[in-house]
Design an enzyme around this catalytic site. Structure first.
Site, PDB file in Angstrom:
ATOM      1  N   ASP A   1       0.843  -1.198   0.000  1.00  0.00           N
ATOM      2  CA  ASP A   1       0.000   0.000   0.000  1.00  0.00           C
ATOM      3  C   ASP A   1       0.877   1.247   0.000  1.00  0.00           C
ATOM      4  OD1 ASP A   1      -2.380   1.769   0.746  1.00  0.00           O
ATOM      5  OD2 ASP A   1      -3.278  -0.218   0.901  1.00  0.00           O
TER       6      ASP A   1
ATOM      7  N   SER B   1     -11.210  -1.069  -1.284  1.00  0.00           N
ATOM      8  CA  SER B   1      -9.963  -1.126  -0.514  1.00  0.00           C
ATOM      9  C   SER B   1     -10.202  -1.645   0.889  1.00  0.00           C
ATOM     10  CB  SER B   1      -9.350   0.272  -0.395  1.00  0.00           C
ATOM     11  OG  SER B   1      -8.522   0.578  -1.472  1.00  0.00           O
TER      12      SER B   1
ATOM     13  N   HIS C   1      -3.785   5.849   3.342  1.00  0.00           N
ATOM     14  CA  HIS C   1      -4.510   4.645   2.944  1.00  0.00           C
ATOM     15  C   HIS C   1      -3.948   3.383   3.602  1.00  0.00           C
ATOM     16  CE1 HIS C   1      -5.959   1.575   0.001  1.00  0.00           C
ATOM     17  NE2 HIS C   1      -6.972   2.413  -0.167  1.00  0.00           N
TER      18      HIS C   1
END
Length: 721
Positions: free
Chosen positions: A247, A488, A306
């Site tokens: 990520d 996600s 994220h």
């Protein structure tokens, strides 16, 4: 025969489907004539199907099979005797993938009618790199090869680096993505090239949002939640298990304290990495904000953090009086940074996947904690690149499971990589109402759904997902919590559930785990779009039922066998195994302060009376003092060599700690058995480790322990399954 340790002392499943049944199932909806299967390389090499492999697949399918061809990465396209409907094909694929000789099996990808790349915002912009694999037998002599490759595309190429046998080549100037794709096709047509992929950009799979009140409905809601409390009533996680998050990197957070391992930053472009040096051992998220127009015309966006958000969903510490609860309370998170400003590129994702699985990467320290689960909440428009498919196959062969988000384009998931790659567990998203999220990709390539959040019917975003975050809008600020929506965040729900299943049965294969996941899903809410056929996979993730449906390792001992349980002592870096119930109880009761169970085990026989013909007694010796270690072997000559070294402090504990069959001269085991790998620490304290876990096998290799078998594979025993 002598082990490295000893030398150091002196210096079918039953076929259940008939051709008639297949033929009867063929009808108006029948449109599948082949299955694509990737066999484990230890059983059959890529790009070839041995007679034994073909017989094994036929036994699993219950029908005669033909060979329709091979993919560029070595998967075999199996021709069925009749054309069948998708449901029958899925049943056959499931039966095959549950066998340990099969890495994955699925219906081959079909040409789909999808949104254009321009409509989705993917596939635009420019590029200047290729992921290329040379044909077998071709020497990587770049002084000779580069002129040939450059001539094929009409532009000069340079060799940038190698990633696990795949080479990254660069153009001097960037070109539009359609032209780069055409160049990749020209390279792939050359006889010296096995495949060539244009390096595309991928993005995090998150929908835009604003912060909301923290509510973890996704874990507990009776309609759309995943039943996390029921799962926790069975299992909360295994400390020695590693979950990789490929990520944007991870930031320090009090809800992730002591859960994050040292990872790596694989972003090769310093401008995208924002750390000034490209690849480095610091996977800290430096922020992915950008101004309007900077990233292929995208509007300005603040940093979202994220990777930290995804990590929290998997492993935020629970029962600690602060923040949120992740699905897994004990396992370790491995941050592998591949996304930065404007997303990331597939060659960096390739390196991240290989490294996360434990594969050595040129110029990078080896990963000593390979992941059993690799979570990729990212994706981009286009077919699965050959290089990425190979990385998935390598990861599965190392014992990992790969989970990816389906994508956020409200389009067919089959058009977005890496979720469309074979062997990947692909997850779509639902909202709090239980319906398909407005943004989620869908279709037959989705395996199952999990909560990802969405706006409600009134347009309110109260149904978003909450997780760990940071209050910085550009560079890192202070730890915080935030809410968001996207596939996600459905993918880590599945990754977290898988980690609890593995804690319950560490010997699960990816194929068997997928069958448990999909077989335990809940039906969708009536009247939702997900009730239509082939839209939302097999159902909604139910973590409670999935974990409860996973039979514990210690409860599935084959007839006549007992578990051989592994312990670890951290202060000595020593391992110990025992099949004695009394000894297991003693270690668990009186030695728990120094010896902890790792969760690893294999099966053997308690005596020669219960063991099959050909099984051998395993001697066990111990040495006190500075060595403080043990030695095990089923080779009488090795046992005798240790016994002769009594002056060195070695004494016989028992001539038969357990009984077990042994691997052949090439390290192979018979059907119904898995190899037990033996490693020697190559130190004066002379400790051994035994494992059937391939990710642990890779971990020991990366820790410089020596594969301790004369056959070169490290396999010494064959444990029944």
């Amino acid at each position: 025969m002598t082990s490295r340790f000893a030398r150091a002392l002196r210096a079918p499943l039953v076929a259940t489907v008939a051709i008639a049944a297949l033929a009867a199932s063929a009808g108006a909806a029948a449109d599948t004539a082949t299955l694509r299967v990737m066999l484990d390389p230890s059983f059959s090499p890529p790009g070839a199907l041995s007679a034994a492999g073909k017989s094994r697949l036929e036994a699993l399918a219950g029908v005669s099979l033909g060979i329709a061809g091979y993919s560029r990465t070595g998967a075999v396209d199996i021709a069925l005797p009749v054309t069948v409907d998708d449901a029958t094909a899925a049943t056959l694929a499931r039966r095959m993938r549950e066998d340990r000789a099969v890495l994955w099996a699925q219906v081959p990808p079909r040409v789909t009618v999808a949104k254009s790349a321009a409509a989705t915002g993917d596939g635009q912009g420019t590029g200047n790199r290729f992921m290329l694999k040379l044909a077998p037998g071709v020497t990587p002599d770049w002084a000779t090869l580069l002129p040939t490759l450059s001539a094929a595309i009409g532009a000069p190429l340079a060799h940038e680096r190698r990633i696990g046998g795949i080479d990254v080549l660069t153009l001097m100037t960037a070109e539009p993505q359609p032209k780069i794709a055409a160049m990749a096709g020209a390279l792939a047509a050359l006889p010296v090239v096995q495949y060539a992929d244009a390096v595309r950009r991928v993005k995090v799979a998150r929908a835009p949002n604003d912060p909301l009140l923290a509510q973890q409905w996704a874990l507990t809601d009776p309609v759309s939640g995943i039943g996390a409390e029921a799962a926790w009533g069975v299992e909360t996680g295994l400390p020695d298990l590693t979950i990789a998050v490929i990520d944007t990197g991870i930031l320090p957070h009090p809800d992730l304290d002591d859960r994050v391992l040292p990872g790596y930053d694989f972003i090769s472009d310093p401008a995208s990495a924002r750390d000034g040096d490209g690849r480095d051992p610091d996977p800290t998220d430096e922020g992915d904000w950008h101004d309007a127009g900077e990233c292929d015309g995208m509007p300005a966006e603040a940093t979202f953090w994220h990777g930290t958000f995804v990590a929290g969903l998997i492993g935020a510490s629970a029962d600690n009086g602060i923040g949120i609860a992740g699905l897994n309370w004990h396992s370790r998170i491995l941050p592998v940074r591949a996304l930065g400003k404007c997303g990331g590129t597939m060659d960096d994702v390739l390196a991240a996947m290989m490294w996360a699985a434990g594969v050595p990467i040129d110029g990078v320290p080896v990963n000593t904690t390979p992941a059993r689960i690799i979570n990729m909440s990212l994706g981009g428009y286009g077919a699965c690149d050959n290089a990425i498919q190979e990385a998935v196959d390598v990861a599965l062969a190392q014992g990992a499971m790969v989970v990816a988000s389906a994508g956020n384009a409200s389009d067919l998931a089959a058009n977005y990589a890496p979720g469309n790659c074979g062997g990947v567990i692909t997850v779509g998203a639902i909202g709090r109402s239980g319906d398909l999220a407005s943004y989620s990709n869908f279709g037959s390539r989705v395996d199952l759904m999990a909560p990802g959040g969405d706006v409600d019917a009134a347009g309110d975003d109260a149904g978003f997902i909450v997780s760990t975050a940071n209050d910085g809008t550009t560079v890192p600020g202070n730890p915080s919590y935030a809410e968001a929506a996207g596939t996600s965040f459905s993918a880590p729900m599945v990754s977290g559930t898988l980690s609890l299943m593995l804690a319950r049965n560490v010997n699960l294969t990816s194929g068997r785990a997928l069958s448990i996941l999909t077989g335990s899903t809940r039906n969708f809410v009536g009247g939702t779009r997900c009730n239509a056929p082939a839209v939302c996979g097999m159902g909604l993730l139910d973590a409670g039922i999935a974990v409860a449906s996973t039979v514990p390792s210690s409860s599935v001992a084959p007839p006549g066998s007992v578990p051989v349980v592994e312990y670890y002592r951290a202060d000595l870096d020593h391992y110990f195994v025992t099949a004695s119930a009394a000894e297991i109880a003693y270690y668990d009761t009186f030695l728990a302060a120094t010896w902890q169970r790792t969760g690893g085990l294999f099966y053997a026989y308690p005596s020669g009376a219960t063991a099959p013909p050909g099984a051998r007694a395993v001697c066990r010796y111990s040495a006190a003092g500075l060595v403080n270690s043990n030695y095990w072997s089923a080779d009488p000559s090795q046992c005798a060599a240790v016994k002769a070294n009594a002056a060195g402090g070695w004494t016989e504990d028992t001539p038969a700690a357990f009984w077990i069959e042994v691997a052949d001269a090439s390290g192979q085991c018979m059907d119904g058995h898995v190899p037990v790998y033996r490693f020697f620490d190559n130190r004066r304290d002379a400790n051994q480790r035994f494992t059937v876990d391939r990710s642990e096998r890779r971990a020991m290799q990366n820790r410089a322990w020596v594969a301790d078998a004369d056959n070169g594979t490290g396999a010494v025993f064959c444990a029944p399954i």
